[in-house]
Design an enzyme around this catalytic site. Structure first.
Site, PDB file in Angstrom:
ATOM      1  N   TYR A 323      99.560  23.206 115.531  1.00 31.78           N
ATOM      2  CA  TYR A 323      99.151  22.273 114.747  1.00 31.78           C
ATOM      3  C   TYR A 323     101.241  22.263 114.691  1.00 31.78           C
ATOM      4  O   TYR A 323     100.998  20.983 114.411  1.00 31.78           O
ATOM      5  CB  TYR A 323      98.405  23.108 113.495  1.00 31.78           C
ATOM      6  CG  TYR A 323      97.489  23.492 113.677  1.00 31.78           C
ATOM      7  CD1 TYR A 323      96.211  23.080 115.146  1.00 31.78           C
ATOM      8  CD2 TYR A 323      97.092  24.410 112.734  1.00 31.78           C
ATOM      9  CE1 TYR A 323      95.070  24.070 114.563  1.00 31.78           C
ATOM     10  CE2 TYR A 323      96.165  25.185 112.695  1.00 31.78           C
ATOM     11  CZ  TYR A 323      95.032  24.910 113.794  1.00 31.78           C
ATOM     12  OH  TYR A 323      93.985  25.458 114.077  1.00 31.78           O
ATOM     13  N   ARG A 326     106.741  26.520 114.498  1.00 31.15           N
ATOM     14  CA  ARG A 326     106.927  27.133 113.318  1.00 31.15           C
ATOM     15  C   ARG A 326     107.681  28.578 113.587  1.00 31.15           C
ATOM     16  O   ARG A 326     106.842  29.745 114.660  1.00 31.15           O
ATOM     17  CB  ARG A 326     105.547  27.656 112.482  1.00 31.15           C
ATOM     18  CG  ARG A 326     105.614  28.107 110.672  1.00 31.15           C
ATOM     19  CD  ARG A 326     104.513  28.416 110.214  1.00 31.15           C
ATOM     20  NE  ARG A 326     103.119  27.353 110.399  1.00 31.15           N
ATOM     21  CZ  ARG A 326     102.027  27.385 110.144  1.00 31.15           C
ATOM     22  NH1 ARG A 326     101.587  29.008 109.791  1.00 31.15           N
ATOM     23  NH2 ARG A 326     101.421  26.392 109.742  1.00 31.15           N
ATOM     24  N   SER A 414     105.508  25.372 105.010  1.00 32.63           N
ATOM     25  CA  SER A 414     104.252  25.094 104.634  1.00 32.63           C
ATOM     26  C   SER A 414     103.886  25.948 103.206  1.00 32.63           C
ATOM     27  O   SER A 414     104.874  26.007 102.588  1.00 32.63           O
ATOM     28  CB  SER A 414     103.288  25.009 105.403  1.00 32.63           C
ATOM     29  OG  SER A 414     102.243  24.956 105.342  1.00 32.63           O
ATOM     30  N   HIS A 415     103.123  27.187 103.751  1.00 29.42           N
ATOM     31  CA  HIS A 415     102.642  28.173 102.565  1.00 29.42           C
ATOM     32  C   HIS A 415     103.191  30.038 103.030  1.00 29.42           C
ATOM     33  O   HIS A 415     102.745  30.529 101.748  1.00 29.42           O
ATOM     34  CB  HIS A 415     100.790  28.174 102.150  1.00 29.42           C
ATOM     35  CG  HIS A 415     100.372  28.167 103.825  1.00 29.42           C
ATOM     36  ND1 HIS A 415     100.602  27.709 104.383  1.00 29.42           N
ATOM     37  CD2 HIS A 415      99.712  30.121 104.062  1.00 29.42           C
ATOM     38  CE1 HIS A 415      99.653  27.733 105.537  1.00 29.42           C
ATOM     39  NE2 HIS A 415      99.643  29.087 105.097  1.00 29.42           N
ATOM     40  N   LYS A 424     106.439  19.888 111.117  1.00 32.80           N
ATOM     41  CA  LYS A 424     105.354  19.105 111.712  1.00 32.80           C
ATOM     42  C   LYS A 424     105.548  17.524 111.824  1.00 32.80           C
ATOM     43  O   LYS A 424     106.575  17.033 110.987  1.00 32.80           O
ATOM     44  CB  LYS A 424     104.849  19.196 109.859  1.00 32.80           C
ATOM     45  CG  LYS A 424     104.287  20.030 109.546  1.00 32.80           C
ATOM     46  CD  LYS A 424     103.520  20.096 108.398  1.00 32.80           C
ATOM     47  CE  LYS A 424     102.921  21.347 107.980  1.00 32.80           C
ATOM     48  NZ  LYS A 424     101.810  21.799 106.786  1.00 32.80           N
ATOM     49  N   ASP A 550     100.181  23.524  97.177  1.00 29.23           N
ATOM     50  CA  ASP A 550     101.163  24.477  98.516  1.00 29.23           C
ATOM     51  C   ASP A 550     102.741  24.094  98.328  1.00 29.23           C
ATOM     52  O   ASP A 550     102.704  23.428  98.360  1.00 29.23           O
ATOM     53  CB  ASP A 550     100.259  24.781  99.613  1.00 29.23           C
ATOM     54  CG  ASP A 550     100.826  23.662 100.547  1.00 29.23           C
ATOM     55  OD1 ASP A 550     100.983  22.558 100.114  1.00 29.23           O
ATOM     56  OD2 ASP A 550     100.835  23.436 101.927  1.00 29.23           O
ATOM     57  N   ASP A 552     104.612  23.011 100.754  1.00 26.15           N
ATOM     58  CA  ASP A 552     105.429  21.356 101.192  1.00 26.15           C
ATOM     59  C   ASP A 552     104.138  20.435 100.623  1.00 26.15           C
ATOM     60  O   ASP A 552     104.263  19.109 100.979  1.00 26.15           O
ATOM     61  CB  ASP A 552     104.899  21.247 102.853  1.00 26.15           C
ATOM     62  CG  ASP A 552     104.033  21.601 103.290  1.00 26.15           C
ATOM     63  OD1 ASP A 552     102.596  21.730 102.275  1.00 26.15           O
ATOM     64  OD2 ASP A 552     103.659  20.951 104.461  1.00 26.15           O
ATOM     65  N   ASP A 554     100.600  19.436 100.640  1.00 30.49           N
ATOM     66  CA  ASP A 554      99.935  18.623 101.158  1.00 30.49           C
ATOM     67  C   ASP A 554      98.258  19.029 101.538  1.00 30.49           C
ATOM     68  O   ASP A 554      97.195  18.523 102.104  1.00 30.49           O
ATOM     69  CB  ASP A 554     100.875  18.584 103.283  1.00 30.49           C
ATOM     70  CG  ASP A 554     100.171  19.996 103.702  1.00 30.49           C
ATOM     71  OD1 ASP A 554      99.897  20.809 103.225  1.00 30.49           O
ATOM     72  OD2 ASP A 554     100.346  20.062 105.313  1.00 30.49           O
ATOM     73  N   ARG A 555      98.590  20.407 100.570  1.00 34.29           N
ATOM     74  CA  ARG A 555      96.994  20.917 100.192  1.00 34.29           C
ATOM     75  C   ARG A 555      97.137  21.147  98.861  1.00 34.29           C
ATOM     76  O   ARG A 555      98.614  20.951  97.514  1.00 34.29           O
ATOM     77  CB  ARG A 555      96.926  22.148 101.195  1.00 34.29           C
ATOM     78  CG  ARG A 555      97.032  22.705 102.169  1.00 34.29           C
ATOM     79  CD  ARG A 555      96.621  23.512 103.043  1.00 34.29           C
ATOM     80  NE  ARG A 555      97.362  24.994 102.794  1.00 34.29           N
ATOM     81  CZ  ARG A 555      96.782  25.702 102.348  1.00 34.29           C
ATOM     82  NH1 ARG A 555      95.533  26.965 101.811  1.00 34.29           N
ATOM     83  NH2 ARG A 555      98.377  26.836 102.320  1.00 34.29           N
ATOM     84  N   GLY A 636      91.859  23.935 102.164  1.00 37.55           N
ATOM     85  CA  GLY A 636      92.632  22.235 101.818  1.00 37.55           C
ATOM     86  C   GLY A 636      93.746  21.402 101.353  1.00 37.55           C
ATOM     87  O   GLY A 636      93.640  20.668 100.539  1.00 37.55           O
ATOM     88  N   HIS A 637      93.311  21.017 102.367  1.00 37.53           N
ATOM     89  CA  HIS A 637      93.867  19.888 103.182  1.00 37.53           C
ATOM     90  C   HIS A 637      92.458  18.709 103.127  1.00 37.53           C
ATOM     91  O   HIS A 637      91.443  19.091 103.259  1.00 37.53           O
ATOM     92  CB  HIS A 637      94.284  19.987 104.571  1.00 37.53           C
ATOM     93  CG  HIS A 637      95.305  20.335 105.053  1.00 37.53           C
ATOM     94  ND1 HIS A 637      96.997  20.048 104.667  1.00 37.53           N
ATOM     95  CD2 HIS A 637      94.830  22.095 105.012  1.00 37.53           C
ATOM     96  CE1 HIS A 637      97.149  21.059 105.274  1.00 37.53           C
ATOM     97  NE2 HIS A 637      96.436  22.009 105.585  1.00 37.53           N
ATOM     98  N   SER A 729      92.569  32.670 114.695  1.00 41.80           N
ATOM     99  CA  SER A 729      93.722  31.662 114.368  1.00 41.80           C
ATOM    100  C   SER A 729      94.363  31.316 115.189  1.00 41.80           C
ATOM    101  O   SER A 729      94.409  32.405 116.571  1.00 41.80           O
ATOM    102  CB  SER A 729      94.341  32.852 113.542  1.00 41.80           C
ATOM    103  OG  SER A 729      95.121  32.445 112.958  1.00 41.80           O
ATOM    104  N   THR A 731      97.504  30.056 114.531  1.00 40.85           N
ATOM    105  CA  THR A 731      98.737  30.498 113.755  1.00 40.85           C
ATOM    106  C   THR A 731      99.149  32.342 113.558  1.00 40.85           C
ATOM    107  O   THR A 731     100.373  32.436 114.317  1.00 40.85           O
ATOM    108  CB  THR A 731      98.987  29.991 112.519  1.00 40.85           C
ATOM    109  OG1 THR A 731      97.498  30.936 111.614  1.00 40.85           O
ATOM    110  CG2 THR A 731      98.747  28.140 112.317  1.00 40.85           C
TER     111      THR A 731
END
Length: 769
Positions: A323, A326, A414-415, A424, A550, A552, A554-555, A636-637, A729, A731
């Protein structure tokens, strides 16, 4: 001492007729008000009679259609086809026996054939079929089928082994409402929160004078909203207004009679022929005031250093993920890596004829250096950089729309822990993922990066006020709410509270100081233990809600006044009900980790649910492809296309949630109590060396008998009373599992089945559930 009577002065004698006329006019007004209230009360009674008449007509029409459907479902050709296991013959027999039906079909109870054809086969069909099988009786719904609103009817067959489904024109039913005479009121045919048909003044929908009638054989209700009866003088009702009218008119007549009687009395007159008043009661008047506003500007350009001779080493290909990009700063991420990534993004933009790009960063300590490298690489490729500085990821996305670049990069981890960072990326309105992410590495590795003859420009902008004003211009709370905001020391700590205050909330900030070391707790609201401080403050301050962002922004995570953590899939149900109220039939996208109650909930409100792969970039891409109005992930997005831009935005989602709650008189716990909730597990993570290969073997082995199996992202097996999921996953090297069921016992059975299937792939696998 001589006293003066009313008839003793000429001036008072002249005032008496005027006063009498005033009393008679006031009496006439009170009489008119009483008559108006009587007439409006009659309209309310007439509206109720119209409502009941329509409900009876619709119930009768629907009963006839259901009788035809049930008779067709028992036709010999249908029964014979089922007994032979030939669903094609059974479907042909159903169509022949069901006059006026459209696309009549008989499918097995696992609905595999129907689900495999989605979205072409229609979400409404799948939903009504599921309802009929779950209840064991015919079910109806009005939903889009073949691009048009249709009445969909499903009849369970062969003791629940199959189901018959067909469409009928819905117009014959909805027109009964649409063409009705609402007589100054408002009629609305409701399917859940969706309005199927309406007549009259929609502005009355929030009227307290509401009554309802059910349409038998369906989940529909016909709501009637009468125009409120305005009270008369002094707030009197019709009876008291009539009595007041009688008293006022009688008083006026009595004054005239007294004046005539007093005309023969003597009067005491002063020099000018008027009675001198003993006291002056003259009234007085006062004054009023007004308001103003402000604006902002921009900065100049510089040039970058030349590239190092020999060039830097290639980046680690492992940082180019599904996505986003990272890695760990100092290990797989550096200024040189950021420079190469920037030039590769600039090359992609060059290939598409795009020139301008917005960049922003979160609060991590490595952010400024990585932004510097990224900017240099973009400018080498001749791209013009608009830097918006410290910014939540949604603000960076907003910049791509607001500044009309269509391109942006958010430098964010992010988180993840403080030593992580990443990128991103959006190019030409598309969030990069999968092959387009790995394509950036390919350009670097193959040395095909574009080198412009002239460096691109750089400009600095602050668009935070524009973002706040854009949201506040659309969302205003109907009542103030007390909200605790926990930003976890992430970059949303400044902008999040500003937005919520701008729409009318009273904000108590918690850990809103931006600190890239995250000293208080990890900025990840999907982990329940990270919400403990928020829960404590919400309950201590007796706040209306707690929201968490979170790292950044976005959640979104949510804590209710009672301290309940509302999982994102249940929040998505609330958002869906709100969006479907204005957009009947809208597609709502959700990821494979969401509750099994979500699809029936959306379909029950006239929407079209679509399950899709996990991942913010994949969800955004699917939304555009399907023209969905809303999407959400278990992480949570939330993605709103309705009234917003379709990107994931925790801050905007919090504003939409407060908007919904502020319209309700109940507290958040009561509102969410209306949303279905099953017994479920949080995400369970099981480390494996190669999660994608493991899932491939699991899919090949099968063994989920009686379940509807979905393999679009891992393996998800759905039964009528529970489901389980295993996915790889994208990631980290782990399997991600989640389970849900109607009862604790059933949950354990589903988990036991999945344990056996997982161990069939790897007997040595360590499982914690």
């Amino acid at each position: 001492m001589k006293t003066l009577s009313l008839g003793d002065t000429g001036s008072m004698k002249r005032m008496v007729p005027l006063l009498a006329v005033v009393l008679v006019l006031l009496g006439a007004w009170a009489a008119w008000s009483a008559l108006r209230q009587w007439r409006e009360s009659g309209q309310s009674t007439q509206l109720a009679a119209t409502r009941d008449g329509i409900a009876n007509t619709m119930s009768s029409t629907l009963a006839k259609q259901l009788a035809v459907a049930q008779k067709a479902a028992q036709a010999p050709a249908v029964v014979g086809g089922l007994q032979a296991g030939n669903f094609a013959n059974a479907s042909e027999g159903l169509a022949a026996a069901w006059p006026g039906s459209d696309h009549a079909e008989v499918v097995a109870a696992d609905l595999q054939a129907m689900m495999a054809g989605l979205p072409a086969s229609g979400y409404g069909r799948a939903g009504v079929a599921q309802t009929a099988l779950a209840t064991g009786k015919p079910a109806v719904v009005i939903a889009r089928d073949g691009g048009q609103p249709k009445l969909l009817i499903a009849v369970p067959l062969a003791d629940g082994a199959a189901v018959a489904v067909a469409a009928q024109p819905a117009k014959a039913l909805t027109d009964v409402v649409a063409k009705a005479n609402a007589g100054g009121g408002y009629l609305a045919l409701k399917q859940g929160d969706a309005t199927l048909a309406q007549a009259g003044d929609k502005g009355l929908e929030n009227s307290s004078d509401k009554s309802s009638a059910t349409i038998k054989g369906s989940d529909w209700t016909l709501n009637a909203f009468a125009a409120p009866v305005e009270p008369g003088p002094l707030g009197f009702g019709r009876v008291m207004s009539a009595i007041l009218a009688l008293l006022l008119v009688t008083g006026g007549i009595a004054l005239l009679w007294l004046r005539r009687r007093s005309t023969k009395q003597e009067t005491v007159v002063e020099d000018e022929g008027t009675i001198a008043p003993e006291h002056s009661d003259e009234p007085t008047v006062g004054d009023l005031a007004a308001q103003n506003e402000t604006a902002a500007a921009e900065a100049a350009a510089t040039k970058a250093d030349a590239a190092k001779a020999g060039g830097p080493a290639l980046p680690d290909p492992g940082i180019f993920r599904a996505y986003d990009i990272r890695g760990v700063v100092g290990t797989t991420l550096s200024v040189d890596v950021a420079r190469q990534i920037g030039q590769s993004i600039g090359t992609l933009m060059h290939e598409h004829g795009l020139y301008d790009i917005v960049i922003g960063r979160d609060g991590r300590l490595s952010g400024p250096d990585l932004v510097g490298g990224l900017t240099e690489g973009l400018r080498r490729a001749g791209r013009n950089v608009i830097s918006i500085g410290l910014a939540p990821t949604p603000l960076v996305y907003f910049g791509a729309y607001h500044l009309r670049t269509g391109c942006c990069v958010a430098v964010t981890g992010s988180h993840n822990p403080p030593d992580y960072n990443g990128f991103k990326i959006v190019v030409g309105g598309e969030t990069l993922s999968g092959d387009t992410i790995t394509g950036l590495y390919t350009r670097i590795a193959e040395g095909t990066l574009h080198e412009a003859e002239q460096l691109g420009r750089i400009e600095e902008r602050d668009i935070s006020d524009d973002y706040v004003n854009r949201i506040a211009s659309d969302i205003r709370l109907e009542r103030p709410l007390d909200v605790v905001v926990d930003a976890g020391n992430g970059v949303a700590g400044d902008l999040g509270p500003r937005v919520l205050e701008a729409i009318g909330a009273n904000v108590f900030p918690l850990f809103c100081e931006i600190d890239g070391t995250f000293p208080n707790h990890h900025p990840d609201p999907s982990e329940p233990h990270n919400l403990e401080d928020l829960r404590h403050i919400v309950q201590t301050r007796k706040a209306d809600l707690g929201v968490a962002f979170d790292g950044d922004g976005d959640r979104l995570g949510v804590i209710t006044p009672a301290g309940h953590n509302i999982f994102p899939d249940r929040m998505l149900m609330l958002f869906a009900a709100d969006v479907l109220e204005r957009n009947p039939g809208a597609i709502i996208v959700y990821d494979v980790k969401c509750t099994g109650a979500l699809a029936p909930y959306i379909m029950g409100r006239g929407g079209s649910p679509l399950m899709w792969k996990t991942g913010h970039s994949l969800i955004k891409s699917k939304m555009r492809e399907e023209e969905a109005e809303l999407a959400g992930e278990m992480s949570g997005h939330f993605f709103f296309m309705e009234r917003w831009y379709g990107f994931d935005d925790g801050i905007y989602s919090a504003a939409r949630l407060l908007e919904i709650l502020a319209r309700r008189s109940e507290d958040a716990d009561a509102v969410f109590a209306e949303i279905p909730e099953s017994i479920s597990t949080p995400e369970i993570k099981v480390p494996v060396a190669d999660p994608h290969a493991f899932v491939g073997k699991l899919v090949a082995n099968g063994g989920f008998d009686g379940a509807r199996v979905t393999t679009l992202d891992g393996v998800r097996a759905d039964w009528s009373d529970g489901w389980g999921l295993v996915r790889a996953s994208n990631t980290t090297p782990v399997l991600v599992l989640r389970f849900e069921a109607n009862t604790r016992e059933r949950l354990e059975e589903v988990q036991a089945l999945f344990r056996s299937r997982l161990r069939a792939v790897d007997p040595a696998l360590e499982l914690t559930f």
